[in-house]
Design an enzyme around this catalytic site. Structure first.
Site, short mmCIF file in Angstrom:
data_model
loop_
_atom_site.label_atom_id
_atom_site.label_comp_id
_atom_site.label_asym_id
_atom_site.label_seq_id
_atom_site.Cartn_x
_atom_site.Cartn_y
_atom_site.Cartn_z
N ASP A 1 0.83 -1.19 0.00
CA ASP A 1 0.00 0.00 0.00
C ASP A 1 0.88 1.25 0.00
OD1 ASP A 1 -2.65 1.23 0.35
OD2 ASP A 1 -1.70 1.98 2.15
N THR B 1 -3.11 5.46 -3.91
CA THR B 1 -2.05 6.11 -3.13
C THR B 1 -0.68 5.95 -3.78
OG1 THR B 1 -1.82 4.13 -1.79
CG2 THR B 1 -3.28 5.84 -0.97
N THR B 2 -0.48 4.87 -4.53
CA THR B 2 0.78 4.71 -5.23
C THR B 2 0.75 5.54 -6.50
OG1 THR B 2 0.76 2.43 -4.45
CG2 THR B 2 2.44 3.00 -6.05
N ASP C 1 -8.97 -0.67 1.96
CA ASP C 1 -8.96 -0.07 0.62
C ASP C 1 -10.19 -0.49 -0.16
OD1 ASP C 1 -6.55 1.00 1.23
OD2 ASP C 1 -5.47 0.17 -0.49
P1 ADP Z 1 -2.65 2.38 -6.04
O1 ADP Z 1 -2.09 2.51 -4.66
O2 ADP Z 1 -2.32 3.57 -6.88
O3 ADP Z 1 -4.10 2.02 -6.06
P2 ADP Z 1 -2.19 -0.32 -6.95
O4 ADP Z 1 -0.97 -1.12 -6.64
O5 ADP Z 1 -3.47 -0.67 -6.30
O6 ADP Z 1 -1.82 1.19 -6.69
O7 ADP Z 1 -2.39 -0.36 -8.53
C1 ADP Z 1 -3.43 0.33 -9.15
C2 ADP Z 1 -3.28 0.25 -10.66
O8 ADP Z 1 -3.34 -1.11 -11.09
C3 ADP Z 1 -4.43 0.98 -11.33
O9 ADP Z 1 -3.93 1.72 -12.42
C4 ADP Z 1 -5.34 -0.16 -11.77
O10 ADP Z 1 -6.13 0.19 -12.88
C5 ADP Z 1 -4.33 -1.23 -12.11
N1 ADP Z 1 -4.92 -2.58 -12.08
C6 ADP Z 1 -5.54 -3.20 -11.06
N2 ADP Z 1 -5.99 -4.44 -11.43
C7 ADP Z 1 -5.62 -4.58 -12.73
C8 ADP Z 1 -5.77 -5.63 -13.69
N3 ADP Z 1 -6.38 -6.75 -13.39
N4 ADP Z 1 -5.26 -5.43 -14.93
C9 ADP Z 1 -4.63 -4.28 -15.24
N5 ADP Z 1 -4.45 -3.26 -14.37
C10 ADP Z 1 -4.93 -3.39 -13.15
MG MG Z 2 -4.94 0.26 -5.33
#
Ligand code: ADP
Ligand code: MG
Length: 567
Positions: free
Chosen positions: A66, A99-100, A397
């Site tokens: 996270d 958040t990332t 989340d």
């Molecule tokens: P954040 O803290 O920004 O939410 P995450 O590690 O949760 O970071 O990653 C979020 C990103 O991953 C978003 O751009 C989301 O659209 C993408 N994402 C999540 N699941 C998938 C998936 N199954 N295929 C492609 N992208 C995905």
């Molecule tokens: Mg996320």
């Protein structure tokens, strides 16, 4: 000296031995420090992102994916880089996801800005254009958002589950994402739709068992509190019980630790003891007279009281946590009493069913079928404490996302699709400009591609090839390619809307606005004043990352060696 200072005159008092840096070199060194921080979190983005194992200065270990949690634990001391921590935390507080992304976007905007600043462009020109680009981007997100409103609840639940699964994809619990997505959607849709009060979802962690042993209680649940011998003779289940909530002690002084009674005349001793017994018996009799089947108190319920209730078929629990009392109060309608004299029967609450249940090594008190407010409790199980903690954060989340989606019901396609679409849109907007803002809006457009690029890099795909494919799709004049993003399963591209990789529009809007604001804030500071005396030496030795970042103009390498692999 170039006039790089802010518009307002600044007054700075320097102490002896204070060291200052100003102007362009300071600004560039701030940007470098920020980029080093961004590098520590960029590999966590997306479902194929890596987890981080973080040792903090107190020796505690946290495993997390996270962004906000990692940023918080890095113990960053660099003042400019701290801005990125703040933006990540506020994204967490306001929308609970992204958040990332917000940190990565800010880092990329800074990187784009850096090239122009090195060429001698005034930061204010860049800031102005970036803010303009951010406004365009937010408008465009609103234009292309897809609304989930006006659909029947059952259908919405299916859609919400997809949203929750997208959030859980990138988490340690992703192997059980379907199971947890169901649980989260059930919990959130149990709440009162008017308020969707998150406090009405309790989360309890019980170490032991597997993730799949986790369960949801449609009501209030809390761990059995400390109790005395007579407790075992009390009934452990009721149908439609009357519930009495107290904020008073039902305990004799003699039962308390460190109780002290000072007397000058030993003969008085018996009379004091008698008086105390009379008082407590009167309180207990009043509780019974109220008709309560269950007595819960914020404060202690002692040995004597426990036995007394047991003899009368009443269940009791003392020292119940404030948050649990509050949820019982809201859910059952029982009002917390500070005296038991003249108890009004309407002050008692009720629920359909009460029972005590064994969960792993612990016993739980469960109140289900509560009439007054809708509430749910998630009981999380898992092997290690760190694992359950991360599961808790991940569910948080997902809960936030489902809540947001339910409240706003506007979503955009994820997997970098929305960023590619915005990038294309902004590049078009840039062309409409006749001044140098054209360059900076274009730079903003380019920066947004960092999200799909990073998703590719983290999954081990050829980012250049996939980005070319995505650009081609999004450029199609008929708009048929607008939902295309990275397909993390095949290493190709796909329509992420059809693949149910959705994100609430609000997450994206907030991420772009906050990343822009953080970038502008960092660009507007070109002076750091530091007083060596105020720097605590051992604060910098806490984390490796921090040591690297604490120095001015810290180079790369912040947080190396923290990679925690995932199977
Ligand atoms: P954040 O803290 O920004 O939410 P995450 O590690 O949760 O970071 O990653 C979020 C990103 O991953 C978003 O751009 C989301 O659209 C993408 N994402 C999540 N699941 C998938 C998936 N199954 N295929 C492609 N992208 C995905
Ligand atoms: Mg996320």
């Amino acid at each position: 000296m170039m006039p790089m200072m802010g518009m307002q005159p600044q007054i700075i008092l320097l102490k002896d031995g204070t060291d200052t840096s100003q102007g362009k070199p300071q600004l560039l060194s701030n940007i470098n420090a920020c980029m080093a921080v961004v590098d520590t979190v960029r590999t966590t983005l997306g479902p194929r992102g890596m987890d981080k194992l973080i040792h903090d200065s107190k020796g505690a270990v946290t495993i997390s994916n996270d962004g906000a949690t990692i940023m918080k634990l890095l113990e960053i001391v660099h003042p400019a880089a701290k801005t990125l921590v703040d933006v990540s935390l506020s994204q967490d507080a306001e929308v609970g996801d992204g958040t990332t992304s917000v940190v990565i976007i800010a880092g990329e905007l800074l990187k784009e800005a850096k090239a122009y600043i090195e060429e001698g462009v005034h930061p204010r020109s860049i800031m102005k254009a970036f803010r303009q680009a951010s406004v365009y981007a937010v408008e465009q997100i609103k234009n292309i958002s897809i609304s989930l409103e006006d659909k029947p609840l059952e259908e919405i639940k299916v859609l919400l589950k997809k949203c929750a699964m997208t959030t859980l994809n990138s988490k340690l619990v992703s192997s059980e994402k379907e199971f947890f997505a169901d649980m989260v959607v059930e919990a959130v849709t149990t709440l009162d739709p008017a308020t969707l009060d998150l406090k009405m979802i309790g989360v309890k962690k019980v170490q032991g068992g597997g993730l799949r042993d986790s369960f949801m209680v449609d009501g209030v649940a809390f761990k059995k509190t400390f109790s005395y011998a007579g407790f075992e003779q009390q009934p452990k289940s009721f149908i439609n019980p009357k519930i009495l909530l107290l904020n008073i002690e039902l305990e004799l002084k003699a039962e308390k630790e460190n109780a002290e009674v000072r007397l000058d005349d030993p003969a008085k001793y018996q009379s004091i003891v008698d008086a105390e017994w009379n008082i407590i018996y009167e309180k207990l009799a009043n509780c019974v007279k109220s008709g309560a089947d269950i007595v819960l108190s914020r404060l202690a319920i002692g040995d004597l009281a426990t036995q007394y209730f047991a003899d009368r078929g009443i269940f009791c629990a003392g020292r119940v946590e404030a948050a649990d009392i509050e949820r019982v109060f809201k859910a059952t309608g029982a009002r917390v009493q500070t005296t038991v004299n003249n108890l009004d029967p309407v002050a008692l609450g009720t629920c359909a069913k009460f029972e005590e249940k064994q969960v792993g090594a612990e016993r739980y008190n469960l109140f289900t079928g509560c009439p007054h407010a809708r509430t749910a409790t998630l009981v999380l199980r898992g092997g290690s404490e760190q694992f359950i903690d991360e599961a808790d954060r991940s569910l948080h989340d997902a809960i936030m996302i489902v809540r947001r989606a339910l409240k706003h019901a506007q979503v955009v396609p994820g997997g970098g699709a929305i960023e590619m679409e915005l990038s294309k849109f902004l590049a078009g907007k840039a062309l409409e400009k006749k001044d140098k803002s054209q360059l900076f809006i274009e730079a903003f457009a380019k920066a947004l591609e960092v999200i799909p690029r990073q998703l590719c890099n983290n999954a081990g795909f050829d980012a250049t090839e996939i980005l070319n494919k995505l650009r081609q799709k999004h450029a199609l004049a008929d708009g048929s390619g607008k939902n295309f993003g990275v397909d993390v399963n095949s290493g190709d591209i796909c329509d992420t809307y059809d693949a149910f990789v959705w994100e609430p529009s609000l997450v994206k809007i907030n991420a772009i606005q906050s990343a822009t604001e953080a970038t502008c804030l960092i660009l507007s500071v070109d002076e750091t004043v530091r007083n060596p005396k105020s720097e605590v030496p051992d604060a910098a030795s806490g984390a490796a990352a921090q040591a690297a970042l604490a120095g001015r103009g810290a180079g790369r390498g912040g947080g190396r060696g923290m990679g925690g692999g995932r199977g």
